[in-house]
Design an enzyme around this catalytic site. Sequence first.
Site, mmCIF file in Angstrom:
data_model
loop_
_atom_site.group_PDB
_atom_site.id
_atom_site.type_symbol
_atom_site.label_atom_id
_atom_site.label_comp_id
_atom_site.label_asym_id
_atom_site.label_seq_id
_atom_site.Cartn_x
_atom_site.Cartn_y
_atom_site.Cartn_z
ATOM 1 N N SER A 133 8.145 97.079 32.752
ATOM 2 C CA SER A 133 8.413 96.412 34.031
ATOM 3 C C SER A 133 7.234 96.680 34.965
ATOM 4 O O SER A 133 6.519 97.686 34.801
ATOM 5 C CB SER A 133 9.687 97.015 34.632
ATOM 6 O OG SER A 133 9.810 96.657 35.991
ATOM 7 N N TYR B 53 14.968 104.374 37.069
ATOM 8 C CA TYR B 53 14.601 103.209 36.243
ATOM 9 C C TYR B 53 13.073 103.092 36.174
ATOM 10 O O TYR B 53 12.499 102.908 35.091
ATOM 11 C CB TYR B 53 15.218 101.956 36.841
ATOM 12 C CG TYR B 53 14.744 100.652 36.226
ATOM 13 C CD1 TYR B 53 15.225 100.240 34.986
ATOM 14 C CD2 TYR B 53 13.817 99.836 36.882
ATOM 15 C CE1 TYR B 53 14.793 99.033 34.419
ATOM 16 C CE2 TYR B 53 13.392 98.642 36.329
ATOM 17 C CZ TYR B 53 13.877 98.241 35.097
ATOM 18 O OH TYR B 53 13.438 97.059 34.541
HETATM 19 N N1 LIG Z 1 15.577 91.308 35.345
HETATM 20 C C1 LIG Z 1 14.491 91.866 35.885
HETATM 21 O O1 LIG Z 1 14.225 91.712 37.096
HETATM 22 C C2 LIG Z 1 13.531 92.662 35.019
HETATM 23 C C3 LIG Z 1 12.257 92.947 35.529
HETATM 24 C C4 LIG Z 1 11.364 93.694 34.757
HETATM 25 C C5 LIG Z 1 11.740 94.129 33.514
HETATM 26 N N2 LIG Z 1 12.985 93.844 33.027
HETATM 27 C C6 LIG Z 1 13.348 94.364 31.716
HETATM 28 O O2 LIG Z 1 13.664 93.282 30.867
HETATM 29 C C7 LIG Z 1 14.573 93.734 29.865
HETATM 30 C C8 LIG Z 1 15.718 92.744 29.743
HETATM 31 O O3 LIG Z 1 16.458 92.788 30.953
HETATM 32 P P1 LIG Z 1 17.220 91.522 31.545
HETATM 33 O O4 LIG Z 1 16.720 91.325 32.911
HETATM 34 O O5 LIG Z 1 17.178 90.390 30.586
HETATM 35 O O6 LIG Z 1 18.690 92.131 31.677
HETATM 36 P P2 LIG Z 1 20.082 91.666 31.108
HETATM 37 O O7 LIG Z 1 20.303 90.218 31.287
HETATM 38 O O8 LIG Z 1 21.054 92.613 31.724
HETATM 39 O O9 LIG Z 1 19.950 91.958 29.544
HETATM 40 C C9 LIG Z 1 19.913 93.256 29.033
HETATM 41 C C10 LIG Z 1 20.109 93.185 27.537
HETATM 42 O O10 LIG Z 1 20.051 94.529 27.030
HETATM 43 C C11 LIG Z 1 21.195 94.771 26.226
HETATM 44 N N3 LIG Z 1 21.603 96.158 26.314
HETATM 45 C C12 LIG Z 1 21.829 96.885 27.435
HETATM 46 N N4 LIG Z 1 22.265 98.116 27.105
HETATM 47 C C13 LIG Z 1 22.315 98.162 25.748
HETATM 48 C C14 LIG Z 1 22.701 99.144 24.812
HETATM 49 N N5 LIG Z 1 23.139 100.347 25.182
HETATM 50 N N6 LIG Z 1 22.629 98.853 23.492
HETATM 51 C C15 LIG Z 1 22.211 97.628 23.094
HETATM 52 N N7 LIG Z 1 21.820 96.670 23.924
HETATM 53 C C16 LIG Z 1 21.885 96.919 25.241
HETATM 54 C C17 LIG Z 1 22.275 93.850 26.801
HETATM 55 O O11 LIG Z 1 23.217 93.518 25.799
HETATM 56 P P3 LIG Z 1 24.719 94.055 25.683
HETATM 57 O O12 LIG Z 1 25.234 94.261 27.073
HETATM 58 O O13 LIG Z 1 25.420 92.974 24.935
HETATM 59 O O14 LIG Z 1 24.597 95.294 24.886
HETATM 60 C C18 LIG Z 1 21.469 92.610 27.161
HETATM 61 O O15 LIG Z 1 21.316 91.785 26.045
HETATM 62 C C19 LIG Z 1 14.992 95.150 30.275
HETATM 63 O O16 LIG Z 1 14.294 96.101 29.515
HETATM 64 C C20 LIG Z 1 14.585 95.224 31.728
HETATM 65 O O17 LIG Z 1 14.330 96.544 32.136
HETATM 66 C C21 LIG Z 1 13.888 93.109 33.754
#
Ligand SMILES: NC(=O)c1ccc[n+]([C@@H]2O[C@H](COP(=O)([O-])OP(=O)(O)OC[C@H]3O[C@@H](n4cnc5c(N)ncnc54)[C@H](OP(=O)(O)O)[C@@H]3O)[C@@H](O)[C@H]2O)c1
Length: 273
Positions: free
Chosen positions: A146, A159
């Site tokens: 991130s 985080y």
């Molecule tokens: N959204 C942002 O603003 C942002 C910015 C920078 C970086 N990121 C990074 O991008 C990545 C994806 O995030 P997102 O924004 O797409 O969030 P999201 O929509 O909440 O998706 C998170 C994914 O991770 C899975 N997950 C969470 N905990 C888990 C566990 N214990 N075991 C297996 N799977 C798990 C969830 O699936 P289940 O709940 O089905 O397990 C879901 O598919 C993350 O690493 C996040 O830190 C996000």
Amino acid sequence: MSKLQFKNKWVLVTGASSGLGEEMARQLAFQHGANLILLARRKDKLEQLKTELEKEAKVSVKTIVADLSKLDDVDRAIDQLLADGQLYAAILNAGITYFGKHAELSWEQFQTMLQTNVVSVVRFTNRLVSHFESTGKSGGVLIVSSMAAIHPVPYQSAYSGTKSFILSFATALMHEIKNKQFSLSVYAPGGIVTEMTAGDNFHDLQGWLMPVKQAAREGIDAFRSRKLIHVPGIMNRVGGFFMKFLSKRFVMGKMSKVYEKSLVKAQERNSKS
Ligand SMILES: NC(=O)c1ccc[n+]([C@@H]2O[C@H](COP(=O)([O-])OP(=O)(O)OC[C@H]3O[C@@H](n4cnc5c(N)ncnc54)[C@H](OP(=O)(O)O)[C@@H]3O)[C@@H](O)[C@H]2O)c1
């Protein structure tokens, strides 16, 4: 080193049940013809995506239901992945955040975040790097970090720490790898419109978020090109460049005010309802 070519190759996407992972899986299938291994906890969401991609993108899809905060599940998933020796690429995307006062983050929540965002990523990376080093095969791993790893975010302190760890870990490790056909890349997006940022606390920050399709496209392009670190979005890159010339205390102070305001407004809305 030639670009990664995903067509008819097996690609793992963790966190494929929503957000960035789900969108990357879709683009890998529809635009790159990749066969996919989708991993997350929510089986129903994975099965739904599998059905859609097999029917409409005509690719093969496997699912692995695993909780990456549990080491036994992580090891079982890696064993399953590597069993047939067909894995070409992996996107280690699954992650969770906590947006609020650090003092209110329970130790249990912190440990779950550390296990999911850091321990599982290191465990996967160790086994995957070892696999590609010993076989000499072509392939790659993309670790989703991130921008919070580069510019730590107040009220997401723990985080930010987890994301900094994996950024440092992967960029250093890449230089220890001998297999010239293998690349380790780090993707560092700013805010994206996903489930992660859908909560009320993020309500006032929505204007800063990038559409998930763009975030997925830039991530896949950077991965294909085997970039070491990529920050998506011209504004994020320009902003990041100028931030280097300002004092960290000043920048963090301004960010702190913006994030605190969003939290306070969410609390006010909650207390009224
Ligand atoms: N959204 C942002 O603003 C942002 C910015 C920078 C970086 N990121 C990074 O991008 C990545 C994806 O995030 P997102 O924004 O797409 O969030 P999201 O929509 O909440 O998706 C998170 C994914 O991770 C899975 N997950 C969470 N905990 C888990 C566990 N214990 N075991 C297996 N799977 C798990 C969830 O699936 P289940 O709940 O089905 O397990 C879901 O598919 C993350 O690493 C996040 O830190 C996000």
